[in-house]
Design an enzyme around this catalytic site. Sequence first.
Site: not given
Ligand SMILES: [Zn+2]
Ligand SMILES: [Zn+2]
Length: 552
Positions: A75, A193, A366
């Site tokens: 991505d 993020d 994440h």
């Molecule tokens: Zn990503």
């Molecule tokens: Zn990533």
Amino acid sequence: MAKPRLKVIPLGGLSEIGKNMMAIEYGDDIIVIDAGLMFPGEEVLGIDLIIPDISYLLEKREKIRGIIITHGHEDHVGALPYLLPQLNVPVYSTKLTQGLISVKLKERKALSGAKLKIIPSTGQVTLGKFKIEFFPVCHSIPDAVGLIISTPVGTIVHSGDFKLDYTPVSGKPTDLSRLAQLGLQGVLLLLSDSTYAELPGYTPSERVVGETLDHIMANAPGKVIVTTFASLISRVQQVIDAAAKHQRRVFIVGRSMSDTSRMALELGYLKAPNGILGRLDELRGMPLNKIVLVTTGSQGEPTSALVRIANRDHRQVHIVPGDTVVLSSTPIPGNEGLINRTLDSLFKQGAQVLYSSVAPVHVHGHGSQEELKLLLNLVKPKFFMPIHGEYRHLSLHAKLAESVGIPRKNIFVLEDGDILELNPQTAKITGKIASGNVYVDGLSVGGIGSVVLRDRRMLSRDGMVVVIIAVNGQTGKLVGRPDIVSRGFVDTREAKDMLDESRDLVARTLDHSGVRAAEWSFVNAKVRDTLHKFYYEQTKRRPMILPFMVKV
Ligand SMILES: [Zn+2]
Ligand SMILES: [Zn+2]
């Protein structure tokens, strides 16, 4: 002369998970951050993948100084093979990321001519008016970085994809001290993020997965098959470590997994004790409890090794009762159907199957809410813009920022294509550029428009009806009753009467309107109209109707 303005323009990755791409523009300079792809949901049938629309960048091609890639996930790099030949600008990344990009470019025959530059994970590069400094972040792939971008207007911090794992498997923990230092100096804008902004608390450490794998290797009576993303090199490392501890050998199966692992071994990001890695032809005759296989297929990709194994379609690897299959990944939304089918067929063949809803075999890469708040607190930005996530993730992240004291008016939740303009005192959304999805279908890039997709949707939902109308070549008059052939619409035996009636209806309609070959477009529309109405009344379905004329 008016001073140039600093513009931040997301081209992808906002209000969606995937195809991350961001342009930062000042005067005659543009830098681009990431160039990712997105896997399509079921509503875009037959599409392989989706990449960002870069028409804005193509218009300003001569201003683009380079593309900076934060890490090697699809991505963030997946669109490069399609976009790089159009943009032809240098690509800056860390060493492992560059290795992964090369693998991708080679697959699509786009490697020759690509200008790939390596920057160390604490290095920097000056591009036009921008000075870009990398800082290490911890994520589910080694060599991931965030960016500190000095601009004439102020400093921008881009988090990349990150979490705060203090005991990562490979790679460095996120460099918090550098961020705290920046916070003291003053940061204009933080881009951070938002993928897991919904989750309270902290994301668990990768160590948890290591412990689970260790336990599995120790106790599994047969062979162990671990599937994950080819790019999840730290997971492959964990598999090798656990296998080594329990005297198992590791076999890497499938092209993308083999290519990626070989590259990571060569570059030193993957370490394997001598003799532990084997070739598939050595499998024969080995005791099953000494075997570990690593493959792709955790998303149920039809051509992956795992799916072929599950479908008994793999030449060298077969499932026997007592085998253990570990899916070490989270399903990408939209792939659940494929994954579940694979799981079911593995269960049917007697395998024990472990996946993240039944065992801690995966942690994601994440940060959760507490980690996001910590970053905000350290960086102390004047303005904040959540990135990477669906609209709800961005909104929740915005709320978190507000809760740690960033004024609401300084927080900007953008969508792809929005232009955020900044000066040292103010920031505002000043417009929108063309942005959106470009569909890649097999070999064709961008040739698939909404019309094709609408047709595919229609066909998949209600099927199609072909109407064959014979007309006399001389007189242009209708000959006999039209023929009707249908697929995926109704059971032709059960609905024989209804279909017969529709043939009569077409014949009557055309007789009344005195059909002439020259008036084909009129006939075409008339037939479609009549049948649409009739079929809808009879079945509440709207098949695609294709009239054909045959001259006899
Ligand atoms: Zn990503
Ligand atoms: Zn990533």
